[in-house]
Motif scaffolding. Structure first.
Motif, PDB file in Angstrom:
ATOM      1  N   ILE B  26      -1.723  -8.428  -7.125  1.00  0.00           N
ATOM      2  CA  ILE B  26      -1.976  -7.927  -5.779  1.00  0.00           C
ATOM      3  C   ILE B  26      -0.635  -7.617  -5.135  1.00  0.00           C
ATOM      4  N   THR B  27      -0.427  -6.389  -4.800  1.00  0.00           N
ATOM      5  CA  THR B  27       0.792  -6.054  -4.082  1.00  0.00           C
ATOM      6  C   THR B  27       0.417  -5.271  -2.842  1.00  0.00           C
ATOM      7  N   TYR B  28       1.286  -5.340  -1.906  1.00  0.00           N
ATOM      8  CA  TYR B  28       1.044  -4.672  -0.646  1.00  0.00           C
ATOM      9  C   TYR B  28       2.175  -3.695  -0.411  1.00  0.00           C
ATOM     10  N   ALA B  30       4.427  -1.047   1.424  1.00  0.00           N
ATOM     11  CA  ALA B  30       4.734  -0.765   2.823  1.00  0.00           C
ATOM     12  C   ALA B  30       4.127   0.584   3.193  1.00  0.00           C
ATOM     13  N   GLU B  31       3.490   0.606   4.362  1.00  0.00           N
ATOM     14  CA  GLU B  31       2.878   1.856   4.795  1.00  0.00           C
ATOM     15  C   GLU B  31       3.875   2.670   5.589  1.00  0.00           C
ATOM     16  N   GLN B 193      -3.764   0.369  19.468  1.00  0.00           N
ATOM     17  CA  GLN B 193      -3.468   0.316  18.037  1.00  0.00           C
ATOM     18  C   GLN B 193      -2.003   0.004  17.744  1.00  0.00           C
ATOM     19  N   HIS B 194      -1.083   0.527  18.544  1.00  0.00           N
ATOM     20  CA  HIS B 194       0.330   0.470  18.172  1.00  0.00           C
ATOM     21  C   HIS B 194       1.203  -0.353  19.123  1.00  0.00           C
ATOM     22  N   LEU B 197      -0.120  -5.292  20.336  1.00  0.00           N
ATOM     23  CA  LEU B 197       0.268  -6.480  19.566  1.00  0.00           C
ATOM     24  C   LEU B 197       1.423  -7.204  20.258  1.00  0.00           C
ATOM     25  N   PRO B 244       6.839   1.900  17.774  1.00  0.00           N
ATOM     26  CA  PRO B 244       6.984   0.452  17.937  1.00  0.00           C
ATOM     27  C   PRO B 244       8.359  -0.013  17.418  1.00  0.00           C
ATOM     28  N   GLY B 246      11.360  -1.050  15.599  1.00  0.00           N
ATOM     29  CA  GLY B 246      11.573  -1.111  14.152  1.00  0.00           C
ATOM     30  C   GLY B 246      10.799  -0.031  13.393  1.00  0.00           C
ATOM     31  N   LEU B 247       9.885   0.659  14.088  1.00  0.00           N
ATOM     32  CA  LEU B 247       9.088   1.711  13.437  1.00  0.00           C
ATOM     33  C   LEU B 247       9.251   3.028  14.198  1.00  0.00           C
TER      34      LEU B 247
END
Lengths: 236, 305
Positions: B26-28, B30-31, B193-194, B197, B244, B246-247
């Motif tokens: 299982i790997t995730y 980065a999107e 959504q962005h 959080l 956001p 860092g993004l």
């Protein structure tokens, strides 16, 4: 709304009683959960869950040598979320998965509540305005980041001194260095789930192994001697 | 910059997907989203002096104080601050980051004529405006150690840059007009959504240990109606390049316009230039499609006492 209720005094009184009883029940339920959580944490369960404190420390302070994380004072929703992720296999751990699976959803919430209620380690320094040198890589990444690479400071999300913020940003201060390192490497390898908004995989893509060691050491060391330090947040 | 001549971004993304798929278990992955071509780049910007080059003499002490005020504004300049923001809340990386209204670029373009008050302003006067509006506080008097330290810090950051020139990365990026008219409802969805959080569903940010970590975006503890960030085009440019955290440059221009419109359509402290009437204050200071001051949103006139 209060005006409408106020027209009928008896109804208002009734409503107040309902609220009072509901609050009382909530408080009782919380106290019950806390007892259940404490029992799981300190004694384990008949089904075979080991006492959490045997690895995570009598006060939930973690185990630096083994890299077992501190749980004391960590947000309850965060902790129960991680237990659920261990249980359903999203977050991988050969140690935690069997225990998390053996606990019921209520048991996971209860034990999370118990550990969240314990005091965090004493002496966490939340004053990050002191002069920090760029050559001190760990402290610099923690408090200033490395923006020419688009890397925010850890403290910008995890709070002053890494004390943690809300549900989504757990404390870093006082976590064993080995634990912080293993989690950051876990994101780098893609074995820890990306988490909220997939922030951490992007963060770790900008950290070298040396950076990871330095920042882990910085936060592991951000606790003071327990005899003279004030608890987190009490001194502003 | 590297390899763009032959290596398309699509190819690169494809390779990354293959690579992450090959790891097994299982790997995730980065999107990562590919920035739009219009994304403002930090790469070509002026580089201010390295932190380690900060002098340690008396002059250096003032530079350092300026930096501390900039990053811990309440702690070092509390009597002039009326909310829980820091200068660095909107000027990231202690005022160094391009496209986040960096101090080194601002220093170069003053003195300047400002339509905001109809006269030539010195740099120190411009800083006074930050305290009055963005910090919802009081302007430190000219010559006050707070202003002197901030000016010294900005002067030092601008070492080697050409006076009078607008450098790449100055201010916030000017986004092209949105394809669809910016929309409050779409913005609220982008926000949920962005942004929520960190900044919380109610826009009030989050604190920890008694310190604001994620700044409040509206309401009593945020910037007031006179602040630049209350103008939608500024907020959209800031958000596009930097949020956001860092993004940066992952939202589309349309998302940035929509969410900026949503943020700037909320209640916040009164414009200190309030004339006594919302209509008159709008006519005098907010007569622009980029200001929602005086507009009716959800049945309430924004800025109405």
């Amino acid at each position: 709304m209060s005006g409408a209720i106020g027209k009928v005094p008896s109804r208002s009184t009734f409503a107040m009683c309902v609220v009072t009883i509901a609050l009382g029940m909530t408080a009782t339920a919380r106290a019950d959960d806390m007892m259940v959580g404490k029992t799981i944490a300190t004694q384990g369960t008949a089904k075979g869950v080991a006492a959490c404190i045997s690895c995570h420390g009598a006060k939930g302070e973690g185990n630096a040598a083994a890299g077992f994380p501190r749980l004391a004072g960590v947000n309850a929703s965060y902790l129960s979320g991680q237990l659920s992720a261990f249980a359903n296999g999203e977050r991988q751990s050969t140690i935690m998965q069997p225990f998390a699976k053996l606990l019921s959803a209520n048991g996971r919430s209860a034990v999370a509540l118990y550990f969240s209620s314990l005091p965090p380690p004493a002496g966490i320094k939340t004053n990050d305005s002191a002069a920090i040198k760029p050559s001190d890589t760990g402290a610099w990444i923690a408090t200033r980041g490395r923006w020419d690479q688009g890397l925010p400071a850890c403290a910008q999300c995890h709070g002053p001194g890494g004390i943690g913020v809300g549900v989504a940003f757990p404390p870093l201060a006082g976590q064993p260095a080995a634990y912080i390192e293993s989690q950051l490497h876990g994101w780098k390898k893609g074995v820890r789930p990306p988490g909220p908004m997939a922030l951490m995989p992007v963060i770790v893509s900008k950290l070298s192994d040396t950076d990871i060691s330095a920042v882990a050491a910085y936060y592991a060391g951000n606790v003071g001697p327990s005899d003279n330090a004030a608890p987190v947040g009490s001194k502003q | 910059m590297i390899g763009q001549s032959w290596f398309s971004k699509g190819t690169l993304t494809g390779l990354l997907v293959i690579a992450s798929g090959a790891m097994g278990g299982i790997t995730y992955a980065a999107e990562g989203s590919t920035p739009e071509p219009s994304a403002p780049s930090d790469a070509k910007a002026f580089a201010p002096p390295a932190e380690a080059a900060m002098p340690t003499n008396e002059f250096g002490k003032s530079i350092k104080l300026g930096e501390q005020i900039f990053t811990h504004t309440q702690e070092f300049a509390g009597k002039y601050v009326g909310n829980s923001l820091n200068c660095a809340s909107c000027h990231l990386d202690a005022g160094r980051k391009p496209n986040s209204s960096p101090l080194w670029a601002a220093y170069l373009v003053y003195p300047a004529y400002r339509g905001k008050n109809g006269r030539v302003n010195s740099f120190a006067e411009r800083l006074q405006g930050c305290f009055r509006y963005s910090m919802n506080g009081k302007a430190p008097p000219l010559g006050d150690p707070v202003l002197v330290a901030l000016e010294t810090y900005a002067f030092w950051l601008a070492q080697g840059a050409p006076v009078g020139e607008k450098l790449p990365g100055q201010g916030y990026p000017k986004l092209p007009a949105p394809a669809l008219k910016a929309d409050y409802t779409r913005g609220s969805q982008v926000y949920a959504q962005h942004c929520a959080l960190c900044h919380a569903a109610d826009g009030q940010g989050q604190s920890s240990g008694g310190k604001a970590v994620f700044p409040p975006l509206w309401g009593a503890h945020s910037f007031n109606w006179g602040a630049g960030m209350g103008e939608i085009q500024n907020a959209a440019g800031f958000i596009k390049a930097n949020m956001p955290l860092g993004l940066g440059n992952t939202l589309t221009d349309q998302q940035a316009w929509d969410v900026a419109t949503f943020m700037d359509s909320q209640e916040r402290p009164q414009d200190p230039r309030f004339t006594g009437s919302v209509e008159a204050t709008r006519a005098k200071y907010h007569d622009s499609p980029n200001s929602m001051y005086g507009e009716k949103i959800n049945g309430r006139v924004l800025g109405a006492p």
